[in-house]
Design a protein around this motif. Structure first.
Motif, PDB file in Angstrom:
ATOM      1  N   LYS A   1     -46.240 -18.980  31.225  1.00  0.00           N
ATOM      2  CA  LYS A   1     -46.543 -17.966  30.219  1.00  0.00           C
ATOM      3  C   LYS A   1     -46.724 -16.605  30.861  1.00  0.00           C
ATOM      4  O   LYS A   1     -47.474 -16.466  31.821  1.00  0.00           O
ATOM      5  CB  LYS A   1     -47.844 -18.336  29.500  1.00  0.00           C
TER       6      LYS A   1
ATOM      7  N   GLU B   1     -47.429 -12.349  29.605  1.00  0.00           N
ATOM      8  CA  GLU B   1     -48.255 -11.729  28.562  1.00  0.00           C
ATOM      9  C   GLU B   1     -47.583 -11.867  27.206  1.00  0.00           C
ATOM     10  O   GLU B   1     -48.239 -12.079  26.192  1.00  0.00           O
ATOM     11  CB  GLU B   1     -48.434 -10.237  28.861  1.00  0.00           C
ATOM     12  N   LYS B   2     -46.239 -11.738  27.195  1.00  0.00           N
ATOM     13  CA  LYS B   2     -45.517 -11.692  25.919  1.00  0.00           C
ATOM     14  C   LYS B   2     -44.653 -12.921  25.664  1.00  0.00           C
ATOM     15  O   LYS B   2     -44.546 -13.380  24.546  1.00  0.00           O
ATOM     16  CB  LYS B   2     -44.587 -10.464  25.898  1.00  0.00           C
ATOM     17  N   TYR B   3     -43.986 -13.413  26.708  1.00  0.00           N
ATOM     18  CA  TYR B   3     -43.018 -14.486  26.491  1.00  0.00           C
ATOM     19  C   TYR B   3     -43.293 -15.656  27.432  1.00  0.00           C
ATOM     20  O   TYR B   3     -44.084 -15.553  28.365  1.00  0.00           O
ATOM     21  CB  TYR B   3     -41.579 -13.997  26.770  1.00  0.00           C
TER      22      TYR B   3
ATOM     23  N   GLU C   1     -41.497  -7.818  31.634  1.00  0.00           N
ATOM     24  CA  GLU C   1     -42.220  -7.668  30.369  1.00  0.00           C
ATOM     25  C   GLU C   1     -42.619  -6.215  30.104  1.00  0.00           C
ATOM     26  O   GLU C   1     -42.840  -5.829  28.962  1.00  0.00           O
ATOM     27  CB  GLU C   1     -43.456  -8.582  30.344  1.00  0.00           C
ATOM     28  N   SER C   2     -42.714  -5.418  31.179  1.00  0.00           N
ATOM     29  CA  SER C   2     -43.047  -4.011  30.929  1.00  0.00           C
ATOM     30  C   SER C   2     -41.773  -3.172  30.832  1.00  0.00           C
ATOM     31  O   SER C   2     -41.810  -1.954  30.973  1.00  0.00           O
ATOM     32  CB  SER C   2     -43.987  -3.493  32.010  1.00  0.00           C
TER      33      SER C   2
END
Ligand code: ADP
Ligand code: MG
Length: 491
Positions: free
Chosen positions: A6, A8-10, A247-248
């Protein structure tokens, strides 16, 4: 099995491929007759060829070639009858030739596969792209002098097998299991000593991450890891780093990374733009390597029983689980020990699972505590067999056997000697056990009442008391049967 991690988002999947460098177990180097002995004083094993003196010519070491072929066969791989040595050009102080002799387009071994076994009984195949032969470089010593770097060329020219996997690996554990399996096969074949601490076996780890179902992402390569623990740490750190960037909204640069074993972090060594252009070309000093089918067949005859075959044999002969059998065959010293132990008495064949458990849990933990291994175990396989026979014949309980094993371990005495000397034989005499139980019952009237009122758990208390009185020697089954019988009669 869910292998996703996992962010933060996906959720992400790791994609991992290993390039393993295994030093060929050979007395002399790949293209010279210098010794390969580890730990000799610096620059004491350097021929004119290894030092790259002008005009020196490499001469191929036939033995090393045979070891590479042998390894290829052990990895279920295609052996190429024709292969070519190339020069891989780069400058470094510990590379006096200015190039490394390696194989590029035409490696000696092609596609193969190895199987890894999981605890839950499943297994997975990891494909191998190739195995090629190459020379090792020398070693720069940065810690000998505050202002100078020294060069030790003892390792220069030592034969390495580079084994490249497909990016089939999905977790740090799988990476560790894959490396262990390769190490195991090499050690059964005796083509590499498998000593990771001395650097005889080390790996470059390539890793990228992707969302499940997506195409492979851009990878980074972490150089030169020499322990399974570090490989797992480096993968975990690097995957996290890549996920954070993606993710960023960033993208991954294809970098070559170094792993810092004290901080557990990776850092870039060079990026794709700075990547070497090695200008590979066939080494004009060496002819292409041709191996006939007959030669390959002859080498095949020298292949010993390998871990997977042995594993299947253990499963068939002793009805062991796939996982037990794979633990037993992972190291040759373990399967040898098991074989000797179980064959030390014809009756033990019916108690194979007990033999496995005693080797892989009790004995292994004593060895580990004492910094020993099976090759220098104070308990011989035959003596362990004798101990297990005493358990399976109900002469001693499993619990007492643990104490006996510890005494065997520290004194070298046999199980029989210790049991006789200390009078540890199990009490199976009904009358004797009844007497003890009667005492326990009459000593604890309140407990008996509580038990009869439905507090079933108290049975354990009575067993414990009775065992204590017999110094742990009562046969547990007989004790339990008589106890239940007597307690119920109290009703
Ligand atoms: P190179 O010759 O540049 O090192 P290769 O194609 O031979 O590149 O791959 C080297 C290693 O990288 C192999 O072990 C392969 O499995 C692995 N690899 C290739 N692509 C990826 C990827 N996208 N993610 C992770 N590992 C990869
Ligand atoms: Mg590479």
């Amino acid at each position: 099995m869910n292998n996703l991690i996992k962010g933060e988002k996906y959720e992400w999947e790791m994609v991992i491929g290993l390039e393993i460098h295994a030093q060929v177990k050979s007395n002399s180097k790949l293209f010279s007759s210098s010794s390969t002995k580890f730990g000799s004083s610096p620059n004491s094993q350097v021929s004119l060829v290894d030092a790259a003196m002008p005009g020196m010519l490499p001469v191929i070491n036939k033995y090393c070639v045979e070891q590479a072929v042998k390894t290829g066969i052990g990895l279920n791989a295609k052996i190429n009858n024709y292969s070519v040595f190339d020069r891989k050009n780069y400058f470094y102080a510990d590379l006096p030739q200015g190039y490394q002799i390696s194989q590029y387009k035409y490696p000696i071994v092609g596609e193969g596969k190895v199987t890894i076994d999981f605890k839950d009984g499943t297994s997975k195949d990891i494909s191998i792209v190739r195995l090629h032969l190459e020379q090792d470089a020398g070693k720069s010593l940065h810690d000998q002098n505050p202002s100078k770097t020294y060069v030790d060329l003892n390792r220069s020219g030592v034969a390495l097998m580079e084994i490249v996997s497909e990016p089939d690996i999905r977790t740090p554990d799988e990476a560790g299991m894959y490396l262990s399996k390769i190490r195991s096969i090499l050690m059964y074949l005796n083509t590499c000593d498998g000593n990771m601490q001395e650097g005889s076996l080390r790996a470059d780890v390539n890793i990228s991450v992707r969302k499940p179902g997506d195409q492979y992402g851009t990878r980074c390569e972490i150089k030169n890891l020499n322990s399974i623990k570090f490989i797992k740490q480096a993968i975990n750190y690097e995957a996290k780093r890549q996920i954070e960037i993606l993710e960023s909204g960033g993208s991954i640069e294809q970098n070559t990374m170094l792993f810092n074993t004290s901080t557990g972090k990776t850092r870039p060594m060079r990026n794709k733009e700075e990547a070497h252009d090695y200008r590979y070309f066939p080494d004009p000093d060496l002819l292409p390597l041709e191996i006939s089918q007959e030669e390959i067949e002859k080498i095949k005859l020298s292949i010993p029983e390998l871990p997977d075959e042995l594993k299947n044999k253990f499963i068939d002969t002793y009805k062991l689980s796939n996982y037990d059998a794979s633990v037993l065959t992972a190291e040759k010293q373990t399967s040898d020990y098991f074989n000797k132990s179980i064959n030390s008495d014809p009756e033990l064949k019916n108690h194979a699972k007990i033999v496995v458990n005693w080797i892989t849990s009790e004995l292994f933990s004593l060895l580990k505590k004492n910094n020993l291994n099976l090759n220098n175990s104070p308990v011989s396989p035959e003596n362990l067999g004798q101990l297990i026979k005493l358990i399976s014949n109900n002469e001693i309980s499993g619990k007492i056997a643990k104490d006996v094993l510890e005494v065997m371990f520290s004194t070298g005495k046999t199980a029989r000697q210790i049991v006789d000397e200390k009078g540890l034989q199990q009490v199976t005499d009904q009358g004797e056990i009844e007497k003890v139980i009667d005492e326990v019952i009459s000593d604890n009237p309140n407990m008996v009442k509580e038990y009869l009122d439905g507090k079933d758990k108290l049975l354990g208390f009575f067993v414990g008391q009775a065992m204590k009185k017999t110094k742990g020697k009562a046969n547990p089954k007989i004790l339990n049967d008589i106890l239940k019988n007597k307690l119920n009669k109290e009703n």
